[in-house]
Design an enzyme around this catalytic site. Sequence first.
Site, PDB file in Angstrom:
ATOM      1  N   ARG A  95       0.875  -1.235  -0.096  1.00  0.00           N
ATOM      2  CA  ARG A  95       0.087   0.001  -0.089  1.00  0.00           C
ATOM      3  C   ARG A  95       0.782   1.152   0.062  1.00  0.00           C
ATOM      4  O   ARG A  95       0.599   2.048  -0.613  1.00  0.00           O
ATOM      5  CB  ARG A  95      -1.031  -0.028   1.201  1.00  0.00           C
ATOM      6  CG  ARG A  95      -2.010   0.800   1.274  1.00  0.00           C
ATOM      7  CD  ARG A  95      -2.388   0.943   2.803  1.00  0.00           C
ATOM      8  NE  ARG A  95      -1.391   1.304   3.629  1.00  0.00           N
ATOM      9  CZ  ARG A  95      -0.956   2.487   3.929  1.00  0.00           C
ATOM     10  NH1 ARG A  95      -1.287   3.511   3.108  1.00  0.00           N
ATOM     11  NH2 ARG A  95      -0.280   2.729   4.577  1.00  0.00           N
ATOM     12  N   ASP A 155     -19.188   8.953  -0.842  1.00  0.00           N
ATOM     13  CA  ASP A 155     -19.543   8.236   0.354  1.00  0.00           C
ATOM     14  C   ASP A 155     -20.822   8.921   0.800  1.00  0.00           C
ATOM     15  O   ASP A 155     -22.000   7.998   1.471  1.00  0.00           O
ATOM     16  CB  ASP A 155     -18.583   8.080   1.350  1.00  0.00           C
ATOM     17  CG  ASP A 155     -17.046   8.163   0.702  1.00  0.00           C
ATOM     18  OD1 ASP A 155     -16.526   6.956   1.084  1.00  0.00           O
ATOM     19  OD2 ASP A 155     -16.861   8.806   0.021  1.00  0.00           O
ATOM     20  N   ARG A 158     -23.813   7.560  -1.219  1.00  0.00           N
ATOM     21  CA  ARG A 158     -24.067   6.215  -0.620  1.00  0.00           C
ATOM     22  C   ARG A 158     -24.677   6.198   0.425  1.00  0.00           C
ATOM     23  O   ARG A 158     -25.798   5.617   0.473  1.00  0.00           O
ATOM     24  CB  ARG A 158     -22.579   5.478  -0.670  1.00  0.00           C
ATOM     25  CG  ARG A 158     -22.049   5.354  -2.088  1.00  0.00           C
ATOM     26  CD  ARG A 158     -20.734   4.769  -1.858  1.00  0.00           C
ATOM     27  NE  ARG A 158     -20.173   4.346  -3.229  1.00  0.00           N
ATOM     28  CZ  ARG A 158     -18.843   4.236  -3.252  1.00  0.00           C
ATOM     29  NH1 ARG A 158     -17.939   4.422  -2.292  1.00  0.00           N
ATOM     30  NH2 ARG A 158     -18.150   3.839  -4.505  1.00  0.00           N
ATOM     31  N   HIS A 182     -11.456   9.494   3.415  1.00  0.00           N
ATOM     32  CA  HIS A 182     -12.507   8.557   2.499  1.00  0.00           C
ATOM     33  C   HIS A 182     -11.563   7.206   2.352  1.00  0.00           C
ATOM     34  O   HIS A 182     -10.628   6.904   1.856  1.00  0.00           O
ATOM     35  CB  HIS A 182     -12.087   9.320   1.231  1.00  0.00           C
ATOM     36  CG  HIS A 182     -12.714   8.520   0.012  1.00  0.00           C
ATOM     37  ND1 HIS A 182     -13.914   8.304  -0.252  1.00  0.00           N
ATOM     38  CD2 HIS A 182     -11.855   7.937  -1.093  1.00  0.00           C
ATOM     39  CE1 HIS A 182     -14.044   7.545  -1.409  1.00  0.00           C
ATOM     40  NE2 HIS A 182     -12.770   7.216  -2.113  1.00  0.00           N
TER      41      HIS A 182
HETATM   42  N1  NAD Z   1     -12.121   9.720  -4.624  1.00  0.00           N
HETATM   43  C1  NAD Z   1     -13.057   9.073  -5.148  1.00  0.00           C
HETATM   44  O1  NAD Z   1     -14.282   8.774  -4.666  1.00  0.00           O
HETATM   45  C2  NAD Z   1     -12.664   7.666  -6.251  1.00  0.00           C
HETATM   46  C3  NAD Z   1     -13.569   7.070  -6.624  1.00  0.00           C
HETATM   47  C4  NAD Z   1     -13.096   6.155  -7.497  1.00  0.00           C
HETATM   48  C5  NAD Z   1     -11.682   6.057  -8.125  1.00  0.00           C
HETATM   49  N2  NAD Z   1     -10.758   6.645  -7.415  1.00  0.00           N
HETATM   50  C6  NAD Z   1      -9.572   6.861  -7.840  1.00  0.00           C
HETATM   51  O2  NAD Z   1      -9.236   7.624  -9.030  1.00  0.00           O
HETATM   52  C7  NAD Z   1      -8.155   7.224  -9.503  1.00  0.00           C
HETATM   53  C8  NAD Z   1      -8.376   7.015 -11.002  1.00  0.00           C
HETATM   54  O3  NAD Z   1      -9.286   5.620 -11.284  1.00  0.00           O
HETATM   55  P1  NAD Z   1      -9.298   4.880 -12.728  1.00  0.00           P
HETATM   56  O4  NAD Z   1     -10.287   3.956 -12.383  1.00  0.00           O
HETATM   57  O5  NAD Z   1      -9.921   6.276 -13.490  1.00  0.00           O
HETATM   58  O6  NAD Z   1      -8.027   4.542 -13.163  1.00  0.00           O
HETATM   59  P2  NAD Z   1      -7.293   4.248 -14.358  1.00  0.00           P
HETATM   60  O7  NAD Z   1      -6.239   3.196 -14.363  1.00  0.00           O
HETATM   61  O8  NAD Z   1      -8.420   3.705 -15.286  1.00  0.00           O
HETATM   62  O9  NAD Z   1      -6.996   5.691 -14.968  1.00  0.00           O
HETATM   63  C9  NAD Z   1      -5.813   6.262 -14.475  1.00  0.00           C
HETATM   64  C10 NAD Z   1      -5.067   7.095 -15.745  1.00  0.00           C
HETATM   65  O10 NAD Z   1      -4.154   7.943 -15.176  1.00  0.00           O
HETATM   66  C11 NAD Z   1      -2.981   8.115 -16.072  1.00  0.00           C
HETATM   67  N3  NAD Z   1      -1.811   8.487 -15.512  1.00  0.00           N
HETATM   68  C12 NAD Z   1      -0.990   7.876 -14.856  1.00  0.00           C
HETATM   69  N4  NAD Z   1      -0.034   8.629 -14.637  1.00  0.00           N
HETATM   70  C13 NAD Z   1      -0.212   9.839 -15.243  1.00  0.00           C
HETATM   71  C14 NAD Z   1       0.480  11.080 -15.159  1.00  0.00           C
HETATM   72  N5  NAD Z   1       1.759  11.346 -14.688  1.00  0.00           N
HETATM   73  N6  NAD Z   1      -0.254  12.306 -15.812  1.00  0.00           N
HETATM   74  C15 NAD Z   1      -1.193  11.788 -16.683  1.00  0.00           C
HETATM   75  N7  NAD Z   1      -2.112  10.919 -16.552  1.00  0.00           N
HETATM   76  C16 NAD Z   1      -1.593   9.773 -15.801  1.00  0.00           C
HETATM   77  C17 NAD Z   1      -3.142   6.580 -16.730  1.00  0.00           C
HETATM   78  O11 NAD Z   1      -2.482   6.771 -17.905  1.00  0.00           O
HETATM   79  C18 NAD Z   1      -4.672   6.301 -16.898  1.00  0.00           C
HETATM   80  O12 NAD Z   1      -5.192   6.511 -18.074  1.00  0.00           O
HETATM   81  C19 NAD Z   1      -7.691   5.988  -8.711  1.00  0.00           C
HETATM   82  O13 NAD Z   1      -6.533   6.654  -7.954  1.00  0.00           O
HETATM   83  C20 NAD Z   1      -8.875   5.636  -8.126  1.00  0.00           C
HETATM   84  O14 NAD Z   1      -8.485   5.018  -6.639  1.00  0.00           O
HETATM   85  C21 NAD Z   1     -11.269   7.872  -6.511  1.00  0.00           C
END
Ligand code: NAD
Length: 321
Positions: A95, A155, A158, A182
Amino acid sequence: MIEKTKTENRRKVVVAGAGSVGATFCYALAQSGLADDIVLIDKNEDQAKGQVLDLVHGQPFFPTVSIKVGTPEDYTDAQIVVITAGAAQKPGETRLQLLQKNATIVGGIAEDIAAHQCKGVMLIVSNPVDVLTYVALKRSGWDRGRVIGSGTVLDSARLRYLLSKNCGIDVHNVHAYMLGEHGGSEFAGWSMTHVAGIHIDDHCEMCGKCSDWKAERKVIEQEVRDSAYHIINYKGSTHYAVGLALVRIVAAILRGQNSVLSVSTLLDGEFGINDVCLSVPCIVSQGGVKKIIRSPFSKDELASLTNSADILKKAIDELKT
Ligand SMILES: NC(=O)c1ccc[n+]([C@@H]2O[C@H](COP(=O)([O-])OP(=O)(O)OC[C@H]3O[C@@H](n4cnc5c(N)ncnc54)[C@H](O)[C@@H]3O)[C@@H](O)[C@H]2O)c1
């Protein structure tokens, strides 16, 4: 129709990270009609190109909006930059390793946004969102109100949905907030919860639907905490509801709505907590977090908030070592 041509009058939203969450947010934002310009940036340019092409084919069905692939130069006149970039956890990766990787990604993007003299708001979505909001805030050097995390807005949605289902009352007549981290230590702010305009304690006493409403509440609260895990177990990731939660935050900023949302923000002595970002009820408007609401939390809620702060501070300290 008078076309908006001056860039400063246009509502421009840049999304850094064109993965599932970034693209789903763009899809919902385009339908909302809130933005004039939506710009997608990804380190994998083909990914951004593909998402944009897929989205622009919806132009005949969206309110008028420009959607394009961008570059960091687009940060300069953006009203909001939404950061959804991140790396997924690899097998065998700890992690902390993932946290370090995502802190490097989000911190780098935040520095780039600041370097491009953006005058807008940064909205962090990548996980762990509270720690990464803190990282983005420090790396940008901006005022705390302008760097916010999506926190527990999802959340809270939800929680409202589950209460609505349980009480048999329209979700729009349920006001409720999940607060704190979160993540696993988040908690329901029952002292602020109202159903049909009635404080939830009074509502539950009157309603009589649940045989043991205090126990039922604990079940609901835990179900909120477990929601993301259930969805990820079923289909790998979550993106629809978070996309809509992001539109809600962006609406509050673009329209200057003074909406009360549980975004992640830096605490500076509020509730006796310092130097950590977490979710508390905030007034969100143009410029980001305008004010933190000093809610009169119960003793248990204050203890839960402090517990979240301690957990997040530990993660921030780990990152520094
Ligand atoms: N806060 C929330 O409530 C919540 C909810 C769902 C997901 N998330 C988070 O959102 C994030 C994205 O999730 P996802 O499912 O879209 O992931 P994903 O893997 O589909 O997309 C991530 C994207 O980031 C891009 N990336 C990586 N490094 C980069 C950089 N330096 N510059 C620009 N782009 C870059 C990757 O190429 C990829 O396209 C994750 O960290 C996930 O845990 C947060």
